[in-house]
Scaffold this motif. Structure first.
Motif, PDB file in Angstrom:
ATOM      1  N   CYS A 183       0.824  -1.340  -0.014  1.00  0.00           N
ATOM      2  CA  CYS A 183       0.158   0.160   0.013  1.00  0.00           C
ATOM      3  C   CYS A 183       1.016   1.142  -0.060  1.00  0.00           C
ATOM      4  O   CYS A 183       1.959   1.480   0.811  1.00  0.00           O
ATOM      5  CB  CYS A 183      -0.810   0.141   1.130  1.00  0.00           C
ATOM      6  N   CYS A 225       1.039   3.682   5.445  1.00  0.00           N
ATOM      7  CA  CYS A 225       0.802   2.512   5.695  1.00  0.00           C
ATOM      8  C   CYS A 225       1.272   1.231   5.428  1.00  0.00           C
ATOM      9  O   CYS A 225       1.643   0.440   6.287  1.00  0.00           O
ATOM     10  CB  CYS A 225      -0.666   2.368   4.660  1.00  0.00           C
ATOM     11  N   ARG A 234       1.029  -1.631   4.008  1.00  0.00           N
ATOM     12  CA  ARG A 234       0.392  -2.897   4.156  1.00  0.00           C
ATOM     13  C   ARG A 234       0.661  -3.733   2.988  1.00  0.00           C
ATOM     14  O   ARG A 234       0.693  -3.466   1.847  1.00  0.00           O
ATOM     15  CB  ARG A 234      -1.323  -2.782   4.299  1.00  0.00           C
ATOM     16  N   CYS A 283      -6.488  -1.114  -0.449  1.00  0.00           N
ATOM     17  CA  CYS A 283      -5.768  -1.768   0.675  1.00  0.00           C
ATOM     18  C   CYS A 283      -7.174  -1.956   1.815  1.00  0.00           C
ATOM     19  O   CYS A 283      -7.724  -1.033   2.052  1.00  0.00           O
ATOM     20  CB  CYS A 283      -5.057  -0.854   1.337  1.00  0.00           C
ATOM     21  N   CYS A 294      -6.553   0.441   5.052  1.00  0.00           N
ATOM     22  CA  CYS A 294      -6.795   1.912   5.149  1.00  0.00           C
ATOM     23  C   CYS A 294      -7.635   2.446   3.981  1.00  0.00           C
ATOM     24  O   CYS A 294      -8.226   3.397   3.964  1.00  0.00           O
ATOM     25  CB  CYS A 294      -5.282   2.697   4.923  1.00  0.00           C
TER      26      CYS A 294
HETATM   27 ZN   LIG Z   1      -3.114   0.838   3.315  1.00  0.00          ZN
END
Ligand SMILES: [Zn+2]
Length: 135
Positions: free
Chosen positions: A64, A71, A73, A91, A94
């Motif tokens: 992400c 973030c 991720r 994502c 978020c």
């Molecule tokens: Zn994210």
């Protein structure tokens, strides 16, 4: 630029240690952390050569890229980054939606089973040789 002789030996030792470990995957930065190789580009080039010669497989993580909250991720893992480039992703952490570009994919490496097996067999041979020379 390529790694020098000493660096190459350290990187090979690093890969051999991994072959005895339970580590499934590693990032190019790990090669820097566990060796004295000074340049990430050189380490990466070496690892890419190992993909060509069969010790390693390369794969990619999509992360992400929401810069507002940093973030990072992990969204996806793929063997071929072309499979995800220009894809729309979202994502789940978020909610950031974006089109995957080369800046959103990060390489990682895995040892091939073949290499892992060869390293382990080599150790057995060395142990046997040691037994012979000591008896
Ligand atoms: Zn994210």
């Amino acid at each position: 630029m390529t790694v020098n002789l000493k660096e190459k030996r350290e990187l090979n030792n690093f890969l051999e240690l991994l072959a005895f470990s339970a580590v499934k995957k590693f990032y190019p930065t790990a090669a820097l952390k566990y060796t004295q190789v000074s340049s990430i580009e050189n380490a990466y080039d070496f690892l890419l050569d190992c993909v060509d010669s069969g010790e390693l497989k390369i794969a990619w993580e999509v992360k992400c890229t929401n810069d507002n909250i940093i973030c990072a991720r992990k969204i996806n893992e793929v063997e071929d980054k072309n499979m995800v480039l220009n894809e729309e992703v979202m994502c789940d952490l978020c909610g950031h939606e974006f089109t995957v570009s080369t800046l959103d994919v990060y390489p990682y490496f895995e040892l091939t089973n073949e290499y892992r097996q060869l390293v382990r067999e080599d150790l057995k041979k060395k142990e046997n040789r040691l037994k012979i020379s000591m008896s």
